[in-house]
Design an enzyme around this catalytic site. Structure first.
Site, PDB file in Angstrom:
ATOM      1  N   ASP A  91     -19.270  -7.532   7.018  1.00  0.00           N
ATOM      2  CA  ASP A  91     -20.688  -7.171   6.935  1.00  0.00           C
ATOM      3  C   ASP A  91     -20.920  -5.670   6.812  1.00  0.00           C
ATOM      4  OD1 ASP A  91     -21.214  -9.891   7.241  1.00  0.00           O
ATOM      5  OD2 ASP A  91     -21.273  -9.718   9.431  1.00  0.00           O
ATOM      6  N   LYS A 137     -20.497  -4.825   1.614  1.00  0.00           N
ATOM      7  CA  LYS A 137     -19.651  -5.007   0.418  1.00  0.00           C
ATOM      8  C   LYS A 137     -20.476  -5.515  -0.768  1.00  0.00           C
ATOM      9  CE  LYS A 137     -17.055  -7.796   2.840  1.00  0.00           C
ATOM     10  NZ  LYS A 137     -17.619  -7.569   4.180  1.00  0.00           N
ATOM     11  N   GLY A 188     -20.844 -13.749   3.611  1.00  0.00           N
ATOM     12  CA  GLY A 188     -22.250 -13.684   3.215  1.00  0.00           C
ATOM     13  C   GLY A 188     -22.496 -12.283   2.700  1.00  0.00           C
ATOM     14  N   HIS A 189     -22.608 -12.145   1.392  1.00  0.00           N
ATOM     15  CA  HIS A 189     -22.737 -10.821   0.781  1.00  0.00           C
ATOM     16  C   HIS A 189     -24.142 -10.658   0.215  1.00  0.00           C
ATOM     17  CE1 HIS A 189     -18.091 -10.563   0.164  1.00  0.00           C
ATOM     18  NE2 HIS A 189     -18.446 -10.732   1.422  1.00  0.00           N
ATOM     19  N   GLN A 218     -14.894 -10.537   4.359  1.00  0.00           N
ATOM     20  CA  GLN A 218     -14.580 -10.199   5.750  1.00  0.00           C
ATOM     21  C   GLN A 218     -14.172  -8.715   5.859  1.00  0.00           C
ATOM     22  OE1 GLN A 218     -12.988 -13.497   4.588  1.00  0.00           O
ATOM     23  NE2 GLN A 218     -15.068 -14.094   5.043  1.00  0.00           N
TER      24      GLN A 218
HETATM   25  P1  GDP Z   1     -21.259  -7.748   3.404  1.00  0.00           P
HETATM   26  O1  GDP Z   1     -20.851  -9.036   4.015  1.00  0.00           O
HETATM   27  O2  GDP Z   1     -20.258  -6.658   3.622  1.00  0.00           O
HETATM   28  O3  GDP Z   1     -21.626  -7.875   1.955  1.00  0.00           O
HETATM   29  O4  GDP Z   1     -22.582  -7.285   4.165  1.00  0.00           O
HETATM   30  P2  GDP Z   1     -23.853  -8.205   4.530  1.00  0.00           P
HETATM   31  O5  GDP Z   1     -24.614  -8.431   3.293  1.00  0.00           O
HETATM   32  O6  GDP Z   1     -23.446  -9.383   5.323  1.00  0.00           O
HETATM   33  O7  GDP Z   1     -24.615  -7.269   5.525  1.00  0.00           O
HETATM   34  C1  GDP Z   1     -25.058  -5.998   5.165  1.00  0.00           C
HETATM   35  C2  GDP Z   1     -26.600  -5.943   5.327  1.00  0.00           C
HETATM   36  O8  GDP Z   1     -27.030  -4.592   5.301  1.00  0.00           O
HETATM   37  C3  GDP Z   1     -27.340  -6.620   4.193  1.00  0.00           C
HETATM   38  O9  GDP Z   1     -28.528  -7.157   4.701  1.00  0.00           O
HETATM   39  C4  GDP Z   1     -27.629  -5.472   3.233  1.00  0.00           C
HETATM   40  O10 GDP Z   1     -28.770  -5.711   2.421  1.00  0.00           O
HETATM   41  C5  GDP Z   1     -27.883  -4.355   4.198  1.00  0.00           C
HETATM   42  N1  GDP Z   1     -27.524  -3.012   3.717  1.00  0.00           N
HETATM   43  C6  GDP Z   1     -26.503  -2.629   2.907  1.00  0.00           C
HETATM   44  N2  GDP Z   1     -26.444  -1.290   2.821  1.00  0.00           N
HETATM   45  C7  GDP Z   1     -27.445  -0.812   3.584  1.00  0.00           C
HETATM   46  C8  GDP Z   1     -27.890   0.510   3.941  1.00  0.00           C
HETATM   47  O11 GDP Z   1     -27.332   1.515   3.530  1.00  0.00           O
HETATM   48  N3  GDP Z   1     -28.945   0.587   4.809  1.00  0.00           N
HETATM   49  C9  GDP Z   1     -29.575  -0.502   5.292  1.00  0.00           C
HETATM   50  N4  GDP Z   1     -30.591  -0.301   6.128  1.00  0.00           N
HETATM   51  N5  GDP Z   1     -29.186  -1.751   4.993  1.00  0.00           N
HETATM   52  C10 GDP Z   1     -28.135  -1.896   4.157  1.00  0.00           C
HETATM   53  P1  IMO Z   2     -18.354 -11.067   5.147  1.00  0.00           P
HETATM   54  O1  IMO Z   2     -17.564 -11.277   3.890  1.00  0.00           O
HETATM   55  C1  IMO Z   2     -18.383 -11.088   9.514  1.00  0.00           C
HETATM   56  C2  IMO Z   2     -15.855 -14.051  11.514  1.00  0.00           C
HETATM   57  C3  IMO Z   2     -16.533 -15.164  12.278  1.00  0.00           C
HETATM   58  C4  IMO Z   2     -15.517 -15.413  13.383  1.00  0.00           C
HETATM   59  C5  IMO Z   2     -14.194 -15.210  12.664  1.00  0.00           C
HETATM   60  C6  IMO Z   2     -13.530 -16.506  12.222  1.00  0.00           C
HETATM   61  O2  IMO Z   2     -19.798 -11.417   5.025  1.00  0.00           O
HETATM   62  O3  IMO Z   2     -18.119  -9.706   5.704  1.00  0.00           O
HETATM   63  P2  IMO Z   2     -14.063 -18.215  10.266  1.00  0.00           P
HETATM   64  O4  IMO Z   2     -15.261 -19.058  10.001  1.00  0.00           O
HETATM   65  O5  IMO Z   2     -13.727 -17.275   9.156  1.00  0.00           O
HETATM   66  O6  IMO Z   2     -12.870 -19.024  10.697  1.00  0.00           O
HETATM   67  O7  IMO Z   2     -14.459 -17.330  11.542  1.00  0.00           O
HETATM   68  O8  IMO Z   2     -14.469 -14.403  11.526  1.00  0.00           O
HETATM   69  N1  IMO Z   2     -16.261 -13.912  10.096  1.00  0.00           N
HETATM   70  C7  IMO Z   2     -17.044 -12.923   9.641  1.00  0.00           C
HETATM   71  N2  IMO Z   2     -17.672 -11.923  10.283  1.00  0.00           N
HETATM   72  N3  IMO Z   2     -18.454 -11.153   8.178  1.00  0.00           N
HETATM   73  C8  IMO Z   2     -17.805 -12.134   7.506  1.00  0.00           C
HETATM   74  O9  IMO Z   2     -17.756 -12.170   6.157  1.00  0.00           O
HETATM   75  C9  IMO Z   2     -17.089 -13.102   8.242  1.00  0.00           C
HETATM   76  N4  IMO Z   2     -16.374 -14.197   7.907  1.00  0.00           N
HETATM   77  C10 IMO Z   2     -15.852 -14.673   9.054  1.00  0.00           C
HETATM   78  O10 IMO Z   2     -17.784 -14.757  12.780  1.00  0.00           O
HETATM   79  O11 IMO Z   2     -15.621 -14.397  14.358  1.00  0.00           O
HETATM   80 MG    MG Z   3     -21.611 -10.488   5.315  1.00  0.00          MG
END
Ligand code: GDP
Ligand code: IMO
Ligand code: MG
Length: 432
Positions: free
Chosen positions: A19, A22, A46-47, A227
């Site tokens: 998170d 990415k 979840g991207h 991840q």
């Molecule tokens: P990922 O799994 O690495 O793709 O990240 P996620 O999408 O799960 O979580 C990142 C969250 O932060 C998302 O809701 C993005 O829209 C948000 N986000 C990304 N970059 C920024 C930033 O620079 N500032 C803020 N406030 N939010 C951001």
């Molecule tokens: P992105 O790509 C954050 C965490 C779960 C749990 C552990 C194992 O969005 O960054 P699993 O279901 O993979 O067997 O769970 O890994 N986890 C993540 N945490 N971002 C993710 O993906 C994750 N994918 C799995 O919360 O702790």
């Molecule tokens: Mg994510």
């Protein structure tokens, strides 16, 4: 950053616990790439991509979707066909035409994997907090050579034969754990999977071959990690990890591309740290400050909606991540979330059993006992979310960015100050 291309094959990974942002970075970079490919993980990812105020939450479809790139799902991914199909439909219904290919060898997450994930988690006295997507059990089956592959879904006889062979052991495993074994060969599920297989048949491909040909043709390929480094099944905080190899080196093995083909490795790193699920996180803030980061940063899981645990930037873990991935550059995200916090703390070492450490201990139990040693940095109060030039950032914000660079030994070539595409500051390439 690598957006100013002279490059062909880039791997991008999460440098922390996932998170990091990415999705945003892959979407931005995709403008300059021809192919965007996922190489590991599944719909536990979840991207988020935000374009023109519209939010896309992608779990399996690579984050180059909005730019209309060739999208690939490699054989190292564990794929829930229902999730992929509904994601494709949702995007296409919004007018986003997808040119997506799925490797024939991609491991399929079957309903019994999800059942097993839930049963196992329920039985654990010390939970992992999985996403309950069946990820771990699908990878177990891959390694045990008892997997169903994407290619099997396009051939009903082959799927039937496979379930004949592996079904009884799955039924026993589920029954032994107190679950319902009929899920394994439940006809409506099998029919549904075959129907999705039929619809996806034209999109099945050989990803290794496609990528190698793309590189020979001097096309640009971006491998999108899921991840983060400390969720890696070898180098992470076991047992609190996912079941795939999340670091950059895994992209080559999983995609079937030789390591000398790699030009860049981009690490995405948040200006603080978050974790969702259980497991150690030495700089976790269980106080008001942690809650403030969560609310300001919208730190709720993209896949499960769970609240993310928040803490100060951990440069000790950061350094390990640089080692694990061999980053050539970093993208720092969510700097805007730190606005108004003063001082901002950076963890520069740990104390463990009276000793000071500059690198994380290997054992998860030891990491859990580490006490962070902090350095204070002065904060800033100005809204930075619309700044696009690095020099326009408040001096203290620049000092923070540059301190992280010093501690990690890698240049930060992009700073993200909001979720939108335009909320990104690119730093000038240093002169040779
Ligand atoms: P990922 O799994 O690495 O793709 O990240 P996620 O999408 O799960 O979580 C990142 C969250 O932060 C998302 O809701 C993005 O829209 C948000 N986000 C990304 N970059 C920024 C930033 O620079 N500032 C803020 N406030 N939010 C951001
Ligand atoms: P992105 O790509 C954050 C965490 C779960 C749990 C552990 C194992 O969005 O960054 P699993 O279901 O993979 O067997 O769970 O890994 N986890 C993540 N945490 N971002 C993710 O993906 C994750 N994918 C799995 O919360 O702790
Ligand atoms: Mg994510």
């Amino acid at each position: 950053m690598v957006a100013n291309l002279k490059t062909m094959f880039t791997i991008l990974t999460g440098a922390q616990f996932g998170d990091e942002g990415k999705g945003k970075l892959v979407d931005l970079l995709a403008e300059n790439y021809d192919v965007v490919v996922r190489f590991q993980g599944g719909d536990n990812a979840g991207h988020t991509v935000v374009v023109g105020g519209k939010k896309y939450k992608l779990h399996l479809v690579p984050s180059g979707a909005i730019f209309g790139r060739r999208l690939l799902i490699g054989p190292g991914v564990v794929l829930n066909p229902r999730v992929l199909w509904s994601e494709i439909q949702a995007l296409e219904s919004e007018g986003i035409k997808l040119d997506i290919g799925i490797d024939a060898k991609t491991t399929i997450i079957m309903p019994y994997h999800i059942e097993l994930d839930g049963l196992r988690e329920k039985a654990r006295t010390e939970k992992i907090g999985t996403t309950n997507r069946g990820i771990g059990f699908a990878y177990v089956d891959k390694t045990a050579r008892e997997e169903v592959q994407m290619g099997d879904l396009t051939d009903p006889a082959r799927l039937e034969a496979k379930l004949q062979e592996i079904g009884p052991a799955k039924e026993k495993a589920i029954a032994d754990m107190g679950g319902d074994p009929t899920v394994v060969r439940y006809a409506p599920f099998i029919d549904e999977y075959l129907e999705i297989g039929r619809r996806l048949k034209e999109r099945v491909t050989d990803v290794s071959r496609e990528i190698n040909i793309a590189l020979i043709e001097e096309k640009n390929v971006l491998a999108e990690g899921a991840q983060g480094a400390f969720l890696d099944v070898i180098h992470g905080t076991q047992k609190f990890v996912t079941s795939s190899f999340t670091t950059a080196g895994s992209a080559c093995a999983n995609l079937g591309v030789g390591p000398v083909m790699v030009d860049n490795v981009v690490g995405v790193i948040k200006a603080y740290i978050t974790r969702v699920g259980e497991g150690p996180m030495p700089t976790e803030l269980k106080d008001e400050m942690g809650l403030q980061m969560r609310e300001k940063g919208g730190e709720y899981g993209t896949t499960t909606g769970r609240a993310r645990r928040c803490g100060w930037f951990d440069a000790v873990l950061g350094l390990k991540s640089v080692y694990l991935n061999g980053y050539t550059e970093l993208a720092l995200t969510k700097l805007d979330v730190l606005t108004g916090i003063d001082p901002i703390k950076i963890c520069i070492g740990y104390e463990l059993d009276g000793e000071q450490l500059g690198y994380p201990p290997e054992a998860t139990a030891d990491l859990a006992r580490c006490q962070p040693i902090y350095e204070d940095m002065p904060g800033w109060t100005e809204d930075i979310s619309e700044i696009i030039e690095y020099d326009d950032l408040p001096a203290n914000a620049r000092a923070y960015v540059e301190r992280l660079e010093d501690l990690l030994g890698v240049g930060i070539s992009a700073v993200s100050v909001g979720p939108g595409r335009e909320q990104t500051i690119y730093r000038d390439e240093p002169e040779d």
